[in-house]
Design an enzyme around this catalytic site. Structure first.
Site, mmCIF file in Angstrom:
data_model
loop_
_atom_site.group_PDB
_atom_site.id
_atom_site.type_symbol
_atom_site.label_atom_id
_atom_site.label_comp_id
_atom_site.label_asym_id
_atom_site.label_seq_id
_atom_site.Cartn_x
_atom_site.Cartn_y
_atom_site.Cartn_z
ATOM 1 N N ASN A 123 -21.272 -0.147 19.460
ATOM 2 C CA ASN A 123 -20.920 -1.571 19.407
ATOM 3 C C ASN A 123 -19.427 -1.814 19.642
ATOM 4 O O ASN A 123 -18.926 -2.902 19.388
ATOM 5 C CB ASN A 123 -21.280 -2.146 18.021
ATOM 6 C CG ASN A 123 -22.744 -1.961 17.699
ATOM 7 O OD1 ASN A 123 -23.568 -2.009 18.605
ATOM 8 N ND2 ASN A 123 -23.064 -1.737 16.432
ATOM 9 N N ASP A 157 7.197 -5.510 15.034
ATOM 10 C CA ASP A 157 5.900 -4.948 15.415
ATOM 11 C C ASP A 157 6.175 -3.620 16.125
ATOM 12 O O ASP A 157 6.839 -3.613 17.168
ATOM 13 C CB ASP A 157 5.185 -5.945 16.355
ATOM 14 C CG ASP A 157 3.784 -5.482 16.707
ATOM 15 O OD1 ASP A 157 3.529 -4.252 16.698
ATOM 16 O OD2 ASP A 157 2.930 -6.333 16.988
ATOM 17 N N ASN A 213 -15.668 10.324 11.106
ATOM 18 C CA ASN A 213 -16.279 9.411 10.138
ATOM 19 C C ASN A 213 -17.125 8.389 10.884
ATOM 20 O O ASN A 213 -16.676 7.842 11.900
ATOM 21 C CB ASN A 213 -15.176 8.700 9.331
ATOM 22 C CG ASN A 213 -15.703 8.167 8.017
ATOM 23 O OD1 ASN A 213 -16.809 8.514 7.582
ATOM 24 N ND2 ASN A 213 -14.926 7.318 7.384
ATOM 25 N N TYR A 267 -10.581 4.996 15.102
ATOM 26 C CA TYR A 267 -9.593 5.393 14.078
ATOM 27 C C TYR A 267 -9.459 6.919 14.019
ATOM 28 O O TYR A 267 -8.362 7.470 14.009
ATOM 29 C CB TYR A 267 -10.056 4.833 12.729
ATOM 30 C CG TYR A 267 -9.125 5.086 11.559
ATOM 31 C CD1 TYR A 267 -7.955 4.361 11.418
ATOM 32 C CD2 TYR A 267 -9.460 6.028 10.583
ATOM 33 C CE1 TYR A 267 -7.112 4.579 10.324
ATOM 34 C CE2 TYR A 267 -8.641 6.250 9.496
ATOM 35 C CZ TYR A 267 -7.466 5.513 9.364
ATOM 36 O OH TYR A 267 -6.644 5.734 8.285
ATOM 37 N N GLY A 282 0.790 -1.234 0.000
ATOM 38 C CA GLY A 282 0.000 0.000 0.000
ATOM 39 C C GLY A 282 0.820 1.280 0.000
ATOM 40 O O GLY A 282 1.841 1.405 -0.682
ATOM 41 N N LEU A 330 -19.606 3.368 17.713
ATOM 42 C CA LEU A 330 -19.148 3.437 19.116
ATOM 43 C C LEU A 330 -20.071 2.613 20.022
ATOM 44 O O LEU A 330 -19.622 1.985 20.983
ATOM 45 C CB LEU A 330 -19.076 4.899 19.580
ATOM 46 C CG LEU A 330 -18.500 5.111 20.977
ATOM 47 C CD1 LEU A 330 -17.077 4.563 21.094
ATOM 48 C CD2 LEU A 330 -18.513 6.592 21.348
ATOM 49 N N THR A 367 -6.199 1.465 -2.004
ATOM 50 C CA THR A 367 -5.300 0.471 -1.405
ATOM 51 C C THR A 367 -6.120 -0.716 -0.901
ATOM 52 O O THR A 367 -7.348 -0.698 -0.951
ATOM 53 C CB THR A 367 -4.550 1.039 -0.178
ATOM 54 O OG1 THR A 367 -5.503 1.331 0.840
ATOM 55 C CG2 THR A 367 -3.744 2.277 -0.505
HETATM 56 P P1 NAD Z 1 -2.436 -1.048 4.533
HETATM 57 O O1 NAD Z 1 -3.320 -1.812 5.472
HETATM 58 O O2 NAD Z 1 -2.464 -1.406 3.082
HETATM 59 O O3 NAD Z 1 -0.917 -1.141 5.041
HETATM 60 C C1 NAD Z 1 -0.566 -0.893 6.379
HETATM 61 C C2 NAD Z 1 0.719 -1.639 6.694
HETATM 62 O O4 NAD Z 1 1.025 -1.434 8.077
HETATM 63 C C3 NAD Z 1 0.577 -3.151 6.492
HETATM 64 O O5 NAD Z 1 1.649 -3.642 5.719
HETATM 65 C C4 NAD Z 1 0.605 -3.685 7.910
HETATM 66 O O6 NAD Z 1 1.180 -5.015 8.008
HETATM 67 C C5 NAD Z 1 1.464 -2.645 8.612
HETATM 68 N N1 NAD Z 1 1.269 -2.694 10.063
HETATM 69 C C6 NAD Z 1 0.081 -2.742 10.724
HETATM 70 N N2 NAD Z 1 0.310 -2.855 12.046
HETATM 71 C C7 NAD Z 1 1.655 -2.863 12.222
HETATM 72 C C8 NAD Z 1 2.488 -2.976 13.354
HETATM 73 N N3 NAD Z 1 1.983 -3.104 14.594
HETATM 74 N N4 NAD Z 1 3.831 -2.971 13.183
HETATM 75 C C9 NAD Z 1 4.364 -2.841 11.943
HETATM 76 N N5 NAD Z 1 3.620 -2.750 10.828
HETATM 77 C C10 NAD Z 1 2.270 -2.765 10.970
HETATM 78 O O7 NAD Z 1 -2.776 0.485 4.756
HETATM 79 P P2 NAD Z 1 -2.620 1.731 3.768
HETATM 80 O O8 NAD Z 1 -3.918 1.957 3.098
HETATM 81 O O9 NAD Z 1 -1.397 1.602 2.935
HETATM 82 O O10 NAD Z 1 -2.444 2.897 4.850
HETATM 83 C C11 NAD Z 1 -1.175 3.361 5.285
HETATM 84 C C12 NAD Z 1 -1.398 4.509 6.273
HETATM 85 O O11 NAD Z 1 -2.188 5.535 5.666
HETATM 86 C C13 NAD Z 1 -2.150 4.086 7.543
HETATM 87 O O12 NAD Z 1 -1.626 4.789 8.657
HETATM 88 C C14 NAD Z 1 -3.571 4.537 7.261
HETATM 89 O O13 NAD Z 1 -4.293 4.759 8.443
HETATM 90 C C15 NAD Z 1 -3.319 5.815 6.475
HETATM 91 N N6 NAD Z 1 -4.466 6.183 5.633
HETATM 92 C C16 NAD Z 1 -4.849 5.433 4.562
HETATM 93 C C17 NAD Z 1 -5.940 5.835 3.792
HETATM 94 C C18 NAD Z 1 -6.410 5.068 2.571
HETATM 95 O O14 NAD Z 1 -7.334 5.532 1.894
HETATM 96 N N7 NAD Z 1 -5.824 3.944 2.233
HETATM 97 C C19 NAD Z 1 -6.642 6.993 4.128
HETATM 98 C C20 NAD Z 1 -6.242 7.737 5.222
HETATM 99 C C21 NAD Z 1 -5.139 7.326 5.968
#
Ligand code: NAD
Length: 472
Positions: free
Chosen positions: A324, A286, A372, A378, A243, A322, A413
């Protein structure tokens, strides 16, 4: 990667249907390619200052004996290729080039002292908007209303920002509008303005629209090579296995950084693929573990001798109303998305290995700004990110660094592909560009914020959301 609806409404029957029913017809956005110029098409520089507005040359200097205005200075920056050898066609009056398809229109409104000053530039802007090319750019430059010494000055500056927001909503065909808001210590010829012009005028800002970005000082230096501004630097990207994180890692590596890609052990295989592709290293970890920052720092210093940039990208969603919500959903989101970042930052900032112009960018979300439904946990965690960034920025500045946030809206993503179809389709269209952004749009914004030329941009939140129409 164009979504199916966008392809459908641009061909044959789909096109006719969309036109007849007045359905949204998003255009595929132009994105950065390695050899492409920063600026596409002629640039028109308009000014709210009467003297500069009367200038009719393409030399950047206005007529008469007035001292150079901010608009003159901006025109000169452009004529000098924005710090590279690019040839940019710069005009100061729309009338010198009747019928032109403009690539960019810049409105310099740094010198406004009363809302009545705005008409001098806004009405000419209106006259040229129909001539703005596909994926064109409108950029306003003003000063910070909160620093104004009189109500009329504050009103004028705030009115510029609000005009920008409305213009961004009126633009079509992939065009965007944004604003640079200069603080008292920032000048239009400062390096961060140059950096911001290179970002906002280029396809790198494809999905950023309707955003005011504050530039607080002239701090920053011009990189030797604008294509590799991060040469010699070491960056850590968390959640880099897929992503947005994978794209951030690739973009920072393209810009010259050596990248440590971090993700959980379960994502080890894809993490290794990302790291190999960008010639970086993979670190299975992690980020919620108590020693996460220590492990990252040791890894970066052992392998590369330094750590310069941290991108807190790893994040999770566990959506529920919230009413639930259970402990696990609430706590896991708070732990991964904000508590881990607070703990890691404390550790990084206490280390002398992170005291040489340290840069941090954290991923927020428009849900953390506007809220949201189904995302109290979140949204709270991402609001926390914004609070953390604002409060931490001065701590980073003590070491010549910065801390900023990007707040993505709907990005295509795995995270968003899990949203049910109807909700997803609505969420994707409800922004001024009528489509979802790509991970690279977030990555390019981050690359702009961590550039050595952007040090004067500190403590800001840049939304990468195509100007979401719902919420803040
Ligand atoms: P994604 O789920 O595709 O990827 C997130 C990655 O973080 C994954 O590879 C996961 O394994 C890793 N991860 C999760 N927990 C972890 C941990 N404890 N330690 C190490 N790695 C960990 O998500 P994305 O869509 O690529 O989003 C990336 C960031 O952007 C996130 O912070 C998300 O909240 C933010 N975001 C995304 C969107 C969207 O539309 N996709 C919108 C707003 C914000």
């Amino acid at each position: 990667m164009t979504d199916r609806y966008t392809s459908f409404v641009h061909h044959g029957f789909g096109k006719t249907l969309a036109q007849k029913l007045g359905l949204p017809q998003p255009v595929p956005l132009r994105r950065h390619t390695p050899s492409a110029p920063v600026v596409t098409g002629p640039v028109l520089v308009l000014s709210t200052a009467p003297a500069a507005a009367s200038g009719d040359s393409t030399t950047g200097a206005s007529a008469g004996e007035h001292p150079p205005s901010d608009a003159d200075a901006v025109a000169t920056l452009l004529l000098n290729g924005l710090g590279s050898d690019e040839l940019i066609d710069v005009r100061r009056s729309p009338h010198t080039a009747e019928g032109t398809r403009w690539g960019t229109v810049i409105v310099v409104a740094t010198e406004v002292t009363h809302p009545n000053d705005l008409a001098a530039a806004m009405l000419p802007l209106g006259q040229v908007l129909r001539g703005l090319g596909q994926c064109g750019r409108v950029l306003f430059i003003t000063r910070d209303p909160e620093e104004a010494d009189r109500p009329a000055v504050a009103a004028a500056r705030q009115a510029v920002i609000s005009t920008m927001r409305s213009v961004a909503k009126e633009l079509r065909r992939g065009a965007t509008a944004n604003a640079l808001v200069l603080g008292a210590d920032a000048t239009v010829t400062g390096t961060p303005v140059l950096s911001a012009l290179r970002f906002f005028l280029s396809p790198k800002s494809a999905f950023v629209s309707g955003q005011p970005v504050t530039i607080s000082s002239d701090a920053g230096h011009v990189p030797e090579n604008w294509d590799r501004p991060l040469d010699g630097q070491v960056a850590v990207v968390t959640g880099a296995a897929q992503g947005i994180g994978a794209e951030i890692a690739a973009t920072l590596a393209r810009d010259g950084a050596r990248v440590v890609a971090v993700d959980i052990p379960a994502a080890g295989e894809s993490l290794a693929r990302v790291a190999n592709r960008i010639k970086g290293t993979a670190l299975q970890l992690d980020i919620t573990s108590p020693d996460a920052a220590e492990v990252i720092l040791t890894h970066a210093v052992d392998r590369y001798g330094r750590l310069d940039i941290v991108i807190h990208n790893a994040g999770i969603t566990r959506d529920k109303l919230l009413a639930n919500m259970d402990d696990d959903r609430w706590n896991s989101v708070m732990t991964v998305n904000i508590a881990s970042q607070l703990a890691m930052n404390d550790h990084f900032l206490a280390s002398e290995h992170f005291h040489r112009n340290p840069r941090i960018v954290s991923l927020a979300s428009t849900s953390g700004i506007a809220g949201n439904r189904g995302q109290t946990n979140y949204g709270a965690s991402k609001g926390g990110v914004i609070g953390m960034v604002t409060a931490s920025a001065p701590l980073l500045a003590e070491h010549g660094g910065t801390m900023n946030a990007v707040a993505p809206g709907f990005i295509e993503t795995t995270m968003t592909s899990k949203i049910p179809f109807a909700t997803r389709e609505v969420a994707r269209r409800l922004n001024s560009l009528q489509q979802g952004g790509h991970p690279v749009d977030v990555a390019e914004t981050i690359a702009f914020l961590v550039s050595p030329a952007s040090v004067g941009i500190n403590g800001v939140v840049v939304r990468v959301c195509g100007q979401n129409l719902v919420g803040a």
